[in-house]
Design a protein around this motif. Structure first.
Motif, PDB file in Angstrom:
ATOM      1  N   LEU A  21       0.814  -1.217   0.000  1.00  0.00           N
ATOM      2  CA  LEU A  21       0.000   0.000   0.000  1.00  0.00           C
ATOM      3  C   LEU A  21       0.850   1.271   0.000  1.00  0.00           C
ATOM      4  O   LEU A  21       1.673   1.475   0.903  1.00  0.00           O
ATOM      5  CB  LEU A  21      -0.898   0.028   1.240  1.00  0.00           C
ATOM      6  CG  LEU A  21      -1.833  -1.162   1.416  1.00  0.00           C
ATOM      7  CD1 LEU A  21      -2.497  -1.105   2.782  1.00  0.00           C
ATOM      8  CD2 LEU A  21      -2.861  -1.181   0.314  1.00  0.00           C
ATOM      9  N   PRO A  22       0.647   2.145  -0.999  1.00  0.00           N
ATOM     10  CA  PRO A  22       1.318   3.457  -0.985  1.00  0.00           C
ATOM     11  C   PRO A  22       0.649   4.374   0.040  1.00  0.00           C
ATOM     12  O   PRO A  22      -0.428   4.071   0.554  1.00  0.00           O
ATOM     13  CB  PRO A  22       1.109   3.974  -2.408  1.00  0.00           C
ATOM     14  CG  PRO A  22      -0.106   3.278  -2.901  1.00  0.00           C
ATOM     15  CD  PRO A  22      -0.181   1.959  -2.187  1.00  0.00           C
ATOM     16  N   ASN A  33      -2.448   5.415   4.625  1.00  0.00           N
ATOM     17  CA  ASN A  33      -2.479   4.591   3.420  1.00  0.00           C
ATOM     18  C   ASN A  33      -3.511   5.122   2.440  1.00  0.00           C
ATOM     19  O   ASN A  33      -4.569   5.597   2.834  1.00  0.00           O
ATOM     20  CB  ASN A  33      -2.822   3.141   3.760  1.00  0.00           C
ATOM     21  CG  ASN A  33      -1.704   2.447   4.480  1.00  0.00           C
ATOM     22  OD1 ASN A  33      -0.545   2.780   4.307  1.00  0.00           O
ATOM     23  ND2 ASN A  33      -2.037   1.475   5.286  1.00  0.00           N
ATOM     24  N   LYS A  34      -3.171   5.009   1.173  1.00  0.00           N
ATOM     25  CA  LYS A  34      -4.122   5.376   0.121  1.00  0.00           C
ATOM     26  C   LYS A  34      -5.155   4.267  -0.017  1.00  0.00           C
ATOM     27  O   LYS A  34      -4.988   3.178   0.531  1.00  0.00           O
ATOM     28  CB  LYS A  34      -3.377   5.610  -1.191  1.00  0.00           C
ATOM     29  CG  LYS A  34      -2.483   6.838  -1.115  1.00  0.00           C
ATOM     30  CD  LYS A  34      -1.933   7.216  -2.456  1.00  0.00           C
ATOM     31  CE  LYS A  34      -1.151   8.522  -2.309  1.00  0.00           C
ATOM     32  NZ  LYS A  34      -0.691   9.043  -3.565  1.00  0.00           N
ATOM     33  N   ASP A  35      -6.215   4.554  -0.750  1.00  0.00           N
ATOM     34  CA  ASP A  35      -7.312   3.604  -0.921  1.00  0.00           C
ATOM     35  C   ASP A  35      -7.059   2.589  -2.036  1.00  0.00           C
ATOM     36  O   ASP A  35      -7.967   1.888  -2.443  1.00  0.00           O
ATOM     37  CB  ASP A  35      -8.622   4.341  -1.221  1.00  0.00           C
ATOM     38  CG  ASP A  35      -9.223   4.933   0.031  1.00  0.00           C
ATOM     39  OD1 ASP A  35      -8.863   4.504   1.131  1.00  0.00           O
ATOM     40  OD2 ASP A  35     -10.060   5.832  -0.104  1.00  0.00           O
ATOM     41  N   TYR A  36      -5.866   2.556  -2.535  1.00  0.00           N
ATOM     42  CA  TYR A  36      -5.546   1.550  -3.545  1.00  0.00           C
ATOM     43  C   TYR A  36      -4.180   0.964  -3.228  1.00  0.00           C
ATOM     44  O   TYR A  36      -3.366   1.563  -2.533  1.00  0.00           O
ATOM     45  CB  TYR A  36      -5.577   2.137  -4.956  1.00  0.00           C
ATOM     46  CG  TYR A  36      -4.556   3.229  -5.210  1.00  0.00           C
ATOM     47  CD1 TYR A  36      -3.285   2.927  -5.687  1.00  0.00           C
ATOM     48  CD2 TYR A  36      -4.871   4.565  -4.982  1.00  0.00           C
ATOM     49  CE1 TYR A  36      -2.356   3.924  -5.920  1.00  0.00           C
ATOM     50  CE2 TYR A  36      -3.949   5.564  -5.226  1.00  0.00           C
ATOM     51  CZ  TYR A  36      -2.696   5.242  -5.699  1.00  0.00           C
ATOM     52  OH  TYR A  36      -1.781   6.229  -5.931  1.00  0.00           O
ATOM     53  N   GLY A  37      -3.953  -0.215  -3.729  1.00  0.00           N
ATOM     54  CA  GLY A  37      -2.686  -0.893  -3.517  1.00  0.00           C
ATOM     55  C   GLY A  37      -2.647  -2.141  -4.369  1.00  0.00           C
ATOM     56  O   GLY A  37      -3.430  -2.287  -5.308  1.00  0.00           O
ATOM     57  N   ILE A  38      -1.754  -3.026  -4.035  1.00  0.00           N
ATOM     58  CA  ILE A  38      -1.568  -4.259  -4.792  1.00  0.00           C
ATOM     59  C   ILE A  38      -1.782  -5.441  -3.867  1.00  0.00           C
ATOM     60  O   ILE A  38      -1.235  -5.486  -2.766  1.00  0.00           O
ATOM     61  CB  ILE A  38      -0.142  -4.325  -5.375  1.00  0.00           C
ATOM     62  CG1 ILE A  38       0.090  -3.172  -6.338  1.00  0.00           C
ATOM     63  CG2 ILE A  38       0.107  -5.667  -6.045  1.00  0.00           C
ATOM     64  CD1 ILE A  38       1.535  -3.000  -6.751  1.00  0.00           C
ATOM     65  N   ILE A  39      -2.558  -6.384  -4.320  1.00  0.00           N
ATOM     66  CA  ILE A  39      -2.657  -7.680  -3.648  1.00  0.00           C
ATOM     67  C   ILE A  39      -1.917  -8.658  -4.539  1.00  0.00           C
ATOM     68  O   ILE A  39      -2.267  -8.835  -5.700  1.00  0.00           O
ATOM     69  CB  ILE A  39      -4.111  -8.127  -3.450  1.00  0.00           C
ATOM     70  CG1 ILE A  39      -4.852  -7.130  -2.572  1.00  0.00           C
ATOM     71  CG2 ILE A  39      -4.152  -9.528  -2.840  1.00  0.00           C
ATOM     72  CD1 ILE A  39      -6.316  -7.412  -2.415  1.00  0.00           C
TER      73      ILE A  39
END
Length: 158
Positions: A21-22, A33-39
């Protein structure tokens, strides 16, 4: 300027989920944390790809205020856990930091109640790795996986 990326790894040796998470800032200036990231479901042998994903998240991190933060909690958004306590039981966490003019830093965290705090071993020592310059994707991914393996062995997960 301080940028950070949260990297959480499921406490399993195989078929683990990793959440990257950025960050930005909340309205009072704290890192959020931002509301987007990588799973990711990469395996531990894909260290370079893991490093690439973390470096991408660092490039997405900034000091801009996150205006419209989602009300969905991280544990529900990325893992479908019903509480933060359950999430912290299932995931280990590492912070990746960059401070302008300083070094890049990986810092292991430990479960602390329903959240995470800085990892300290029984002698009070932190587990962190400093990079003098921006690490390559392979170097970063390798060090990340070494830290996660250390924590899982320290906790007796495998």
């Amino acid at each position: 300027m301080r940028l950070s990326v949260d990297i959480d790894k499921e406490r399993k040796e195989k078929d683990f989920r990793m959440i990257i998470l950025p960050s930005g800032r909340n309205k009072i200036g704290l890192i959020q944390n931002k509301d987007y990231g990588i799973i990711s479901y990469l395996n531990k042998e894909e260290k370079e790809k893991i490093g690439e994903l973390v470096l991408w998240a660092l490039s997405q991190s900034d000091e801009k205020v996150i205006e419209n933060k989602s009300e969905i909690k991280i544990e529900k958004m990325y893992s479908n856990e019903s509480s933060n306590l359950k999430y912290t039981r299932k995931y280990n966490s590492i912070g990746f930091y960059y401070e302008k003019g300083e070094k890049y830093l990986l810092r292991l965290r430990m479960k602390d109640g329903a959240g995470y705090s800085e990892f300290r071993d029984k002698d009070g020592n932190r587990k962190e790795i400093k990079f003098e310059e921006k690490p390559s994707a392979l170097e970063l991914g390798t060090k990340l996986m070494e830290m996660f393996e250390f924590k899982e062995k320290y906790d007796g997960d495998y």
